[in-house]
Design a protein around this motif. Sequence first.
Motif, PDB file in Angstrom:
ATOM      1  N   ASN A 136       7.088  90.747  31.425  1.00 45.58           N
ATOM      2  CA  ASN A 136       7.250  90.236  30.063  1.00 45.58           C
ATOM      3  C   ASN A 136       5.942  90.267  29.287  1.00 45.58           C
ATOM      4  O   ASN A 136       5.921  90.597  28.087  1.00 45.58           O
ATOM      5  N   ASP A 137       4.833  89.960  29.954  1.00 46.16           N
ATOM      6  CA  ASP A 137       3.539  90.008  29.268  1.00 46.16           C
ATOM      7  C   ASP A 137       3.135  91.440  28.924  1.00 46.16           C
ATOM      8  O   ASP A 137       2.502  91.681  27.892  1.00 46.16           O
ATOM      9  N   LYS A 139       5.254  93.739  28.081  1.00 43.62           N
ATOM     10  CA  LYS A 139       6.044  94.001  26.869  1.00 43.62           C
ATOM     11  C   LYS A 139       5.386  93.369  25.651  1.00 43.62           C
ATOM     12  O   LYS A 139       5.296  93.988  24.583  1.00 43.62           O
ATOM     13  N   ARG A 140       4.914  92.127  25.779  1.00 43.55           N
ATOM     14  CA  ARG A 140       4.298  91.427  24.659  1.00 43.55           C
ATOM     15  C   ARG A 140       3.014  92.120  24.206  1.00 43.55           C
ATOM     16  O   ARG A 140       2.710  92.174  23.006  1.00 43.55           O
ATOM     17  N   THR A 143       4.014  95.449  22.308  1.00 49.97           N
ATOM     18  CA  THR A 143       4.615  95.240  20.981  1.00 49.97           C
ATOM     19  C   THR A 143       3.665  94.554  20.013  1.00 49.97           C
ATOM     20  O   THR A 143       3.980  94.404  18.828  1.00 49.97           O
ATOM     21  N   GLU A 145       2.673  91.413  20.254  1.00 49.92           N
ATOM     22  CA  GLU A 145       2.863  89.950  20.244  1.00 49.92           C
ATOM     23  C   GLU A 145       1.694  89.250  20.925  1.00 49.92           C
ATOM     24  O   GLU A 145       1.278  88.159  20.511  1.00 49.92           O
ATOM     25  N   ALA A 146       1.183  89.849  21.979  1.00 56.27           N
ATOM     26  CA  ALA A 146       0.019  89.306  22.688  1.00 56.27           C
ATOM     27  C   ALA A 146      -1.167  90.229  22.464  1.00 56.27           C
ATOM     28  O   ALA A 146      -1.165  91.378  22.921  1.00 56.27           O
ATOM     29  N   ASP A 151      -3.536  84.851  25.349  1.00 51.28           N
ATOM     30  CA  ASP A 151      -2.090  84.885  25.131  1.00 51.28           C
ATOM     31  C   ASP A 151      -1.347  85.167  26.430  1.00 51.28           C
ATOM     32  O   ASP A 151      -0.154  84.874  26.548  1.00 51.28           O
TER      33      ASP A 151
END
Length: 320
Positions: A136-137, A139-140, A143, A145-146, A151
């Motif tokens: 998930n990190d 992916k973040r 994208t 997001e992180a 983060d």
Amino acid sequence: MKRHLFYITIVELLIAFGLSSCEDKPKSGRTDTPKSGEISFAADESFSPIMDELKVVFEALHPDAKLNPIYTNEVDGVNLLLNDSIWMTVTARNFTKKEFDNLKERNMLPEAIPLAYDGMALICNNQNTDSCITINDVKRILTGEAKLWSDVNKGSKRGEIWVCFDNKSSSAVHFCVDSILDGKPINSPNIFAAQTSAEVIDYVEKTPNAIGIIGSNWLNDKRDSTNTTWNKKITVMSVSRMDVATPMNSWKPYQAWLLNGRYPFVRTIYALLNDPRRGLPWAFAHFIEQPRGQLIIFKSGLLPVRGEIAIRDVNVNSGF
């Protein structure tokens, strides 16, 4: 009179043979056979170490054969094949239906041969202690997001996360978009592309807050016959399927973890063929999928697609 007719018959046969030979000559001008001749093939640059090894062995077995690799990105390699500039390309995806149908409509002979499984590796600087990461990190980060290490790991003071790919059109980028982001685009100002896998390793080695994304076949220490030692210039990150990554639930792209599914980022390497002549490109691709080629694949640190591989747990007794 009979002698005169005999001479005429010989002349006619020679003319007919000459015409037949011209008709049999391929329009492409190719003269290669499965064991001789000279051809070029394309491959994603990230697979150059293993393709170089396979090329050397194949040419040693067939002294009259000469293989000229074109190391490029995935997009250009496939386009060379579709445009009939080459007859084989090695990449980390199969034909699309549109590509396959197009070749068939042109009376070509498209064939996709699985060769190996490769781990899509994440690497970081040796100074970075945050070497475990969740799917998930990842992916973040991809994208946008992180953007900071904090983060991903609260309390981290490493600042911005900079991500480096080998090439903007490479199989690594395609894998991340297609298999990690489910088709969503990579969208972060902190992500950029170099030109080669070697440049990714060099950048990560010199940049404490960087992550590199490359094929795992670039990382093995060739001195280690067990394929369990990585390039000591960088640290290979461990990836977890859990919500929180720990050393106990995170895995590196070792062959064993590719085989049993513990490592999540696995891709299939294909030889895409368009060789109606079934000459040297066809023979080289099938050599790779046969036992000798698969053994070279195995020794390189990749996982062969063929052959029985068993994983056993071993209890080590420290007493004597």
